[in-house]
Design a protein around this motif. Structure first.
Motif, mmCIF file in Angstrom:
data_model
loop_
_atom_site.group_PDB
_atom_site.id
_atom_site.type_symbol
_atom_site.label_atom_id
_atom_site.label_comp_id
_atom_site.label_asym_id
_atom_site.label_seq_id
_atom_site.Cartn_x
_atom_site.Cartn_y
_atom_site.Cartn_z
ATOM 1 N N THR A 1 0.810 -1.216 0.000
ATOM 2 C CA THR A 1 0.000 0.000 0.000
ATOM 3 C C THR A 1 0.849 1.274 0.000
ATOM 4 N N ILE A 2 1.982 1.206 0.697
ATOM 5 C CA ILE A 2 2.729 2.439 0.962
ATOM 6 C C ILE A 2 3.471 2.932 -0.290
ATOM 7 N N LEU A 3 3.518 2.071 -1.313
ATOM 8 C CA LEU A 3 4.157 2.501 -2.573
ATOM 9 C C LEU A 3 3.490 3.737 -3.163
ATOM 10 N N HIS A 4 2.244 3.979 -2.751
ATOM 11 C CA HIS A 4 1.522 5.155 -3.267
ATOM 12 C C HIS A 4 1.962 6.449 -2.578
ATOM 13 N N ILE A 5 2.659 6.333 -1.455
ATOM 14 C CA ILE A 5 2.903 7.513 -0.617
ATOM 15 C C ILE A 5 4.278 8.119 -0.909
ATOM 16 N N GLN A 6 4.283 9.418 -1.221
ATOM 17 C CA GLN A 6 5.540 10.101 -1.535
ATOM 18 C C GLN A 6 6.325 10.405 -0.258
ATOM 19 N N ASP A 7 5.631 10.899 0.766
ATOM 20 C CA ASP A 7 6.341 11.305 1.988
ATOM 21 C C ASP A 7 6.355 10.156 3.009
ATOM 22 N N LYS A 8 7.113 9.126 2.694
ATOM 23 C CA LYS A 8 7.181 7.973 3.603
ATOM 24 C C LYS A 8 7.821 8.332 4.953
ATOM 25 N N PRO A 9 8.897 9.171 4.977
ATOM 26 C CA PRO A 9 9.509 9.474 6.272
ATOM 27 C C PRO A 9 8.505 10.017 7.294
ATOM 28 N N THR A 10 7.618 10.912 6.858
ATOM 29 C CA THR A 10 6.640 11.469 7.799
ATOM 30 C C THR A 10 5.681 10.387 8.272
ATOM 31 N N LEU A 11 5.253 9.530 7.337
ATOM 32 C CA LEU A 11 4.333 8.439 7.699
ATOM 33 C C LEU A 11 4.993 7.496 8.706
ATOM 34 N N PHE A 12 6.257 7.153 8.462
ATOM 35 C CA PHE A 12 6.949 6.216 9.351
ATOM 36 C C PHE A 12 7.141 6.824 10.755
ATOM 37 N N LYS A 13 7.339 8.147 10.802
ATOM 38 C CA LYS A 13 7.453 8.792 12.125
ATOM 39 C C LYS A 13 6.118 8.698 12.862
ATOM 40 N N SER A 14 5.020 8.843 12.123
ATOM 41 C CA SER A 14 3.698 8.691 12.770
ATOM 42 C C SER A 14 3.533 7.260 13.270
ATOM 43 N N PHE A 15 3.909 6.282 12.448
ATOM 44 C CA PHE A 15 3.796 4.877 12.874
ATOM 45 C C PHE A 15 4.545 4.671 14.194
ATOM 46 N N TYR A 16 5.741 5.253 14.238
ATOM 47 C CA TYR A 16 6.571 5.059 15.438
ATOM 48 C C TYR A 16 5.844 5.596 16.679
ATOM 49 N N LYS A 17 5.211 6.751 16.509
ATOM 50 C CA LYS A 17 4.517 7.355 17.658
ATOM 51 C C LYS A 17 3.270 6.554 18.042
ATOM 52 N N TRP A 18 2.579 6.006 17.036
ATOM 53 C CA TRP A 18 1.334 5.277 17.327
ATOM 54 C C TRP A 18 1.615 3.934 18.002
ATOM 55 N N LEU A 19 2.838 3.432 17.830
ATOM 56 C CA LEU A 19 3.170 2.142 18.448
ATOM 57 C C LEU A 19 3.509 2.302 19.919
ATOM 58 N N ARG A 20 3.098 1.304 20.692
ATOM 59 C CA ARG A 20 3.490 1.286 22.099
ATOM 60 C C ARG A 20 4.975 0.928 22.188
#
Ligand SMILES: C[S@@+](CC[C@H](N)C(=O)[O-])C[C@H]1O[C@@H](n2cnc3c(N)ncnc32)[C@H](O)[C@@H]1O
Length: 232
Positions: free
Chosen positions: A156-175
């Motif tokens: 799915t993430i192949l569609h996303i240009q700004d992956k670094p920002t998305l991955f930072k959000s993932f990191y925060k959402w994870l316990r």
């Protein structure tokens, strides 16, 4: 639990009595169950060698931490009995039903497509597993910090240009200690053929070589990143 309007006065009287009934715990490791509600944490921390303050209610243990976090010998933990997973770009939710049924986890699937989520919801009718779906753009959606134990995403993430920002959000959402599993399209090193370049552009994909993809996750603070080419 005290619901009496004299609760504060009763607590003042009861607290020393309850504490006097504890066996000696000076310098010992103490596990305080229901710590977020009972609030003996402050007292126990003064004498315990190490104190684990545990509660099932996340808000309660966070509140306790805001009051007693200055005691450096206390570890605050939420004992949520069920693990929570997020499926990013879940499509019709096949993986979500599988995870929820097989591993007894609570799964949240998010997808932009109302059609996909409609199929998923139809499939969920009558099932007893804990799966819920969000129709939303995962680049815009936010979840509170420390919400998920696992974040999963397939192709799915192949569609996303700004992956670094998305991955930072993932990191925060994870316990803390949470895990992420992504399968995605990548490209090989070196220039792509003209045909492939045209196709990638037409589809609006943002593709990286495998190692660079892994590095984006490391840059978002993920540890022990394993980036593998599974096409061979
Ligand atoms: C190739 S499908 C994969 C679906 C599912 N992960 C699977 O493996 O079957 C990609 C999915 O990502 C969703 N998607 C793409 N961009 C999205 C975004 N920004 N927010 C939410 N969903 C998105 C699409 O609607 C589609 O359902």
């Amino acid at each position: 639990m005290m619901l009496d309007y004299k609760a504060v006065d009763l607590d003042k009287e009861e607290r020393p009595e309850v504490l006097s009934l504890f066996p000696p715990y000076e310098g010992k490791t103490v596990l305080e169950l229901g710590a977020g509600i009972v609030h003996f944490t402050g007292e126990l921390a003064k004498k315990a060698g190490k104190l684990i303050a545990l509660d099932f209610i996340e808000g309660a243990i966070k509140k306790n931490e805001s009051i007693n976090g200055h005691h450096k010998n206390v570890k605050f933990m939420c004992a949520d009995p069920s693990q929570k997973a997020l499926d990013v770009g879940c499509g019709i939710g096949g993986g979500d039903f599988y995870m929820a049924e097989k591993y007894d986890v609570h799964v949240v699937g998010i997808d932009l497509s109302i059609n996909m989520i409609s199929f998923a919801l139809e499939r969920a009718i009558g099932l007893k597993c804990a799966v819920e779906f969000d129709v939303a753009d995962y680049t815009k959606k936010t979840y509170p910090n420390d919400t998920f134990d696992v974040i999963y995403s397939r192709d799915t993430i192949l569609h996303i240009q700004d992956k670094p920002t998305l991955f930072k959000s993932f990191y925060k959402w994870l316990r803390p200690g949470g895990k992420i599993l992504i399968s995605d399209y990548c490209k090989s090193a070196g220039p792509a053929s003209e045909e492939l370049t045209g196709y990638i552009k037409q589809m609006g994909y943002d593709l990286h070589v495998v190692e660079a993809y892994g590095q984006m996750l490391r840059d978002a603070d993920f540890h022990e990143v394993v980036a593998e080419d599974r096409t061979g």
